[in-house]
Design a protein around this motif. Sequence first.
Motif, mmCIF file in Angstrom:
data_model
loop_
_atom_site.group_PDB
_atom_site.id
_atom_site.type_symbol
_atom_site.label_atom_id
_atom_site.label_comp_id
_atom_site.label_asym_id
_atom_site.label_seq_id
_atom_site.Cartn_x
_atom_site.Cartn_y
_atom_site.Cartn_z
ATOM 1 N N ASP A 280 0.813 -1.219 0.000
ATOM 2 C CA ASP A 280 0.000 0.000 0.000
ATOM 3 C C ASP A 280 0.846 1.268 0.000
ATOM 4 O O ASP A 280 0.338 2.366 0.272
ATOM 5 C CB ASP A 280 -0.940 0.012 1.202
ATOM 6 C CG ASP A 280 -0.200 -0.050 2.527
ATOM 7 O OD1 ASP A 280 1.008 -0.389 2.524
ATOM 8 O OD2 ASP A 280 -0.824 0.222 3.570
ATOM 9 N N THR A 281 2.142 1.165 -0.306
ATOM 10 C CA THR A 281 3.034 2.326 -0.311
ATOM 11 C C THR A 281 2.768 3.194 -1.541
ATOM 12 O O THR A 281 2.635 2.695 -2.654
ATOM 13 C CB THR A 281 4.498 1.868 -0.318
ATOM 14 O OG1 THR A 281 4.735 1.039 0.812
ATOM 15 C CG2 THR A 281 5.439 3.067 -0.278
ATOM 16 N N LEU A 282 2.704 4.506 -1.302
ATOM 17 C CA LEU A 282 2.591 5.472 -2.395
ATOM 18 C C LEU A 282 3.983 5.960 -2.744
ATOM 19 O O LEU A 282 4.625 6.675 -1.962
ATOM 20 C CB LEU A 282 1.689 6.646 -2.000
ATOM 21 C CG LEU A 282 1.631 7.824 -2.994
ATOM 22 C CD1 LEU A 282 1.164 7.375 -4.370
ATOM 23 C CD2 LEU A 282 0.733 8.938 -2.463
ATOM 24 N N PHE A 283 4.488 5.570 -3.921
ATOM 25 C CA PHE A 283 5.819 5.950 -4.356
ATOM 26 C C PHE A 283 5.784 7.250 -5.136
ATOM 27 O O PHE A 283 4.862 7.499 -5.909
ATOM 28 C CB PHE A 283 6.428 4.865 -5.261
ATOM 29 C CG PHE A 283 6.885 3.633 -4.525
ATOM 30 C CD1 PHE A 283 7.804 3.723 -3.496
ATOM 31 C CD2 PHE A 283 6.404 2.383 -4.877
ATOM 32 C CE1 PHE A 283 8.236 2.594 -2.824
ATOM 33 C CE2 PHE A 283 6.829 1.246 -4.219
ATOM 34 C CZ PHE A 283 7.742 1.355 -3.181
ATOM 35 N N PHE A 284 6.826 8.068 -4.906
ATOM 36 C CA PHE A 284 7.115 9.186 -5.801
ATOM 37 C C PHE A 284 8.524 8.973 -6.316
ATOM 38 O O PHE A 284 9.510 9.137 -5.586
ATOM 39 C CB PHE A 284 6.991 10.530 -5.100
ATOM 40 C CG PHE A 284 7.556 11.678 -5.904
ATOM 41 C CD1 PHE A 284 7.281 11.799 -7.265
ATOM 42 C CD2 PHE A 284 8.374 12.635 -5.320
ATOM 43 C CE1 PHE A 284 7.819 12.838 -8.021
ATOM 44 C CE2 PHE A 284 8.905 13.681 -6.049
ATOM 45 C CZ PHE A 284 8.632 13.775 -7.411
ATOM 46 N N LEU A 285 8.631 8.581 -7.560
ATOM 47 C CA LEU A 285 9.916 8.350 -8.193
ATOM 48 C C LEU A 285 10.463 9.695 -8.659
ATOM 49 O O LEU A 285 9.933 10.302 -9.595
ATOM 50 C CB LEU A 285 9.751 7.379 -9.362
ATOM 51 C CG LEU A 285 11.024 6.844 -10.023
ATOM 52 C CD1 LEU A 285 11.896 6.137 -9.000
ATOM 53 C CD2 LEU A 285 10.668 5.903 -11.165
ATOM 54 N N ALA A 286 11.524 10.164 -7.987
ATOM 55 C CA ALA A 286 12.035 11.513 -8.220
ATOM 56 C C ALA A 286 13.366 11.451 -8.959
ATOM 57 O O ALA A 286 13.964 10.389 -9.142
ATOM 58 C CB ALA A 286 12.204 12.251 -6.895
ATOM 59 N N SER A 287 13.816 12.618 -9.388
ATOM 60 C CA SER A 287 15.149 12.780 -9.975
ATOM 61 C C SER A 287 15.935 13.749 -9.107
ATOM 62 O O SER A 287 15.369 14.519 -8.325
ATOM 63 C CB SER A 287 15.051 13.292 -11.414
ATOM 64 O OG SER A 287 14.442 14.569 -11.455
ATOM 65 N N VAL A 288 17.251 13.726 -9.245
ATOM 66 C CA VAL A 288 18.100 14.510 -8.361
ATOM 67 C C VAL A 288 17.936 16.007 -8.598
ATOM 68 O O VAL A 288 18.279 16.824 -7.732
ATOM 69 C CB VAL A 288 19.573 14.079 -8.544
ATOM 70 C CG1 VAL A 288 20.101 14.532 -9.900
ATOM 71 C CG2 VAL A 288 20.449 14.582 -7.408
ATOM 72 N N TRP A 289 17.407 16.402 -9.747
ATOM 73 C CA TRP A 289 17.212 17.822 -10.038
ATOM 74 C C TRP A 289 15.862 18.332 -9.540
ATOM 75 O O TRP A 289 15.550 19.494 -9.686
ATOM 76 C CB TRP A 289 17.322 18.064 -11.543
ATOM 77 C CG TRP A 289 18.594 17.533 -12.110
ATOM 78 C CD1 TRP A 289 19.835 18.106 -12.041
ATOM 79 C CD2 TRP A 289 18.760 16.309 -12.811
ATOM 80 N NE1 TRP A 289 20.765 17.318 -12.659
ATOM 81 C CE2 TRP A 289 20.135 16.204 -13.154
ATOM 82 C CE3 TRP A 289 17.893 15.279 -13.199
ATOM 83 C CZ2 TRP A 289 20.645 15.110 -13.837
ATOM 84 C CZ3 TRP A 289 18.407 14.198 -13.891
ATOM 85 C CH2 TRP A 289 19.764 14.116 -14.205
ATOM 86 N N THR A 290 15.047 17.464 -8.983
ATOM 87 C CA THR A 290 13.713 17.839 -8.512
ATOM 88 C C THR A 290 13.814 18.611 -7.211
ATOM 89 O O THR A 290 14.543 18.212 -6.291
ATOM 90 C CB THR A 290 12.844 16.586 -8.295
ATOM 91 O OG1 THR A 290 12.810 15.828 -9.498
ATOM 92 C CG2 THR A 290 11.437 16.969 -7.899
ATOM 93 N N GLU A 291 13.079 19.705 -7.115
ATOM 94 C CA GLU A 291 13.001 20.481 -5.880
ATOM 95 C C GLU A 291 11.656 20.169 -5.216
ATOM 96 O O GLU A 291 10.601 20.618 -5.663
ATOM 97 C CB GLU A 291 13.143 21.977 -6.163
ATOM 98 C CG GLU A 291 14.506 22.352 -6.730
ATOM 99 C CD GLU A 291 14.658 23.846 -6.946
ATOM 100 O OE1 GLU A 291 13.668 24.576 -6.714
ATOM 101 O OE2 GLU A 291 15.761 24.279 -7.334
ATOM 102 N N ILE A 292 11.697 19.369 -4.168
ATOM 103 C CA ILE A 292 10.485 18.888 -3.506
ATOM 104 C C ILE A 292 9.807 20.035 -2.765
ATOM 105 O O ILE A 292 10.463 20.834 -2.086
ATOM 106 C CB ILE A 292 10.827 17.751 -2.526
ATOM 107 C CG1 ILE A 292 11.575 16.634 -3.247
ATOM 108 C CG2 ILE A 292 9.572 17.202 -1.884
ATOM 109 C CD1 ILE A 292 10.792 16.003 -4.359
ATOM 110 N N ASN A 293 8.481 20.118 -2.874
ATOM 111 C CA ASN A 293 7.707 21.088 -2.103
ATOM 112 C C ASN A 293 6.369 20.474 -1.722
ATOM 113 O O ASN A 293 5.906 19.500 -2.326
ATOM 114 C CB ASN A 293 7.505 22.392 -2.883
ATOM 115 C CG ASN A 293 6.823 22.173 -4.212
ATOM 116 O OD1 ASN A 293 5.620 21.925 -4.272
ATOM 117 N ND2 ASN A 293 7.591 22.247 -5.302
#
Length: 765
Positions: A596-609
């Motif tokens: 039931d995990t919600l994944f967010f597959l990110a990249s190193v250039w992503t600025e999380i907010n």
Amino acid sequence: AVAAAMRLGAVLSALRPALPLLLGLSLGCSLSLLRASWSHGAAEERCLAPGPPALPARGAPPEAAEGRPVPGHEDFRPRIVPYYRDPNKPYKKVLRTRYIQTELGFHERLFVAVLTSKATLNTLAVAVNKTVAHHFPRLLYFTGLRSAKVPHGMVLVAHGDERPIWLMYETMNYIHQHFGSDYDWFYIMQDDTYAQAEQVKALVTHLSINQDVYLGRAEEFIGGDEQARYCHGGFGYLLSRSLLLKLHPHLDSCRNEILSVRPDEWLGRCIIDFLGITCVSQLQGQHYHTYELAKNTEPEKEEEEEFQAALAVHPVSDMTLMYRLHKQFSRIQLDRVYQEIQDLQMQIRNLTALTPAGEAGVTWPVGINAPFLPKSRFEVISWDYFTEQHLFSCPDGSPKCELSGASKADISEIIESAVEQLNRLYQPLLRFSKRQLLNGYRRFDPTRGMEYTLDLLLEAATQKGHSRVLAKRVSLVRPLSKVEIIPMPYVTEATRVQLVLPLTVQDLDFVANFLDMFAMNTLDTHDNALLTLLFIYHPYDAQRVGQVDVFAGVKAMVGELEKRYAEVKIPWISVKTEVPSQVKLMDIVSKKHPVDTLFFLASVWTEINMEFLNRCRMNTISNWQVFFPVHFQEFNPALVYRGEQTASSNTDFLRDGHFDRHSFAEACFYNSDYMTARTKLAADILDRDEVLESMEVFDVFLHYSGLHLFRAVEPGLVQKYTLRSCNPRLSEELYHRCVLSNLEGLASRSHLAMALFEQEQANST
């Protein structure tokens, strides 16, 4: 005297320009005083008039007669009530309801119950489900005993006993217990009844919910001595929520005291004996029309007004007859709609002739919005050219592509419709048949729909057999139909997001900025988000990890974060590979997290907010939808600003960049959905793992999930410019997309043109 006269003349000459103003002021003051005296005198006369004192209105307190303000009867004036919370009491979070209609006390409109049996569940009940289920918002089937296999798409409730009275008793109890507080109206029908769903829905919209309603086909009880009537179950009947709530306490008494063979008679007797309400066939100006089918009836030949006006038809003996009835009533309803459209178009023409624009103000087609009129050349809607084989405006940007799929079906249908309309217009004098589509144009107008212009090569034949080939241009419009709200499952913003960040050696320069933004926007704000790092070692670096660890600096930064935030743990996973396939990496991560995990597959250039994380939660729905955001990529500042100071004002937000549609690096999805799609992929490719190197997570969901893929621009994901390193070991398509992303991310066409112009000027000098 002469001197005095001269001074008076001088004063009058000086005041002459102001005389009109003085006279106006004097006249205004005099009239005001005169009116005030009249009003005062009239008021005194009214107050001092002889006779008994005036009495207050019925229900008014004595103070009203004396002219004093009455408590509770003063004029309403809105007040702002300040929020106050007792500081001595502990703060308690207010729990809001899931839906706003629950908080406001709204109810759904209509609930439908179909009484069926084990013998007819797979025949008549299936026919009912296929004809009316998609029209009713909620429909359940009730039976005594269920068969071994329940038909697909049907919600079945089995009570365990086939006795008719017991089935009715248990059904009424079940409806009250599970749906009594959620719906205003309850429609009960049998599986051998054909009901016009739209007519039933329209009926309940015209009835008041404040009355106890028992509406259906009124029948006499056996014996026929009473004035009371019950509603025949074969034709369906309607119960209001208030009646159901009043009836429920008496159901046990009815089961023990009332003897009957028919369940509809038993229910009618129960309602009459304990509530004193009899069945009616009309209420509040609304009629419940029914029609009883005779044996060997041909629905296609039924032209009686009673049949066409019927809300319910009974008895329906088999599935084929149910489908034939549905086809006939659909045709009748369609004819009514076409006639209403013609009447409305005639009224529009008549009214438009009376407007200043006259008949020139009539738009085509009549009743459809006029075409969009652009105010500048930037608002012009372009036309797409097509033939019967090719489309010259392709989604991938190529100048020509083969016509296939939905576009081919759309154009084929439009051509057939154009020839059909021409034959309808010119028959019986001429008969047209298509030879060839010479030219085709289409465009989508958001104000009215899809517009088409066709140049057709036609063969026209007369009644005498003469034929001639001619070219004719026709224009067609596929108007926008009624907008429907697609029901979506419920999601919240409280779901925990598990960020997954793959890292290679080329990404080390950008990790510090990513971790800083993650700490500032999630850890400092206590957002419900976790981070997992995925270290991708080249085989050469993996052999030397004991001497020199290329990710030692990243691990040190993670340790500093864990010291700063004691409650936070940032795990990492080490992987050794030459080809960092996104699917293979996700396989490793998926096995280490719950389903039931919600994944967010990110990249190193992503600025999380936080703004984007909330949209990730809302746009990702388990077993329904996955979300692939399109991030905003800033241009190369060296080409955009060329030595000038970078703009930093809020007005320049999202200006010097573009949404990178070639990148699929970011994705939001549930682990359970990924595992399901991955299982189907594994069965398709068998042991050919090299296929995974040419795929991304997006391809897995696109070809093997069957879920909704939501691909949309995301202004909350802004990435600074950097030149990505494209791995040549990946597939040709993935490598080509990476190169295109780098090229289009350099600068806009105007910036590139200006840079070339300045370079040419510098070279020429």
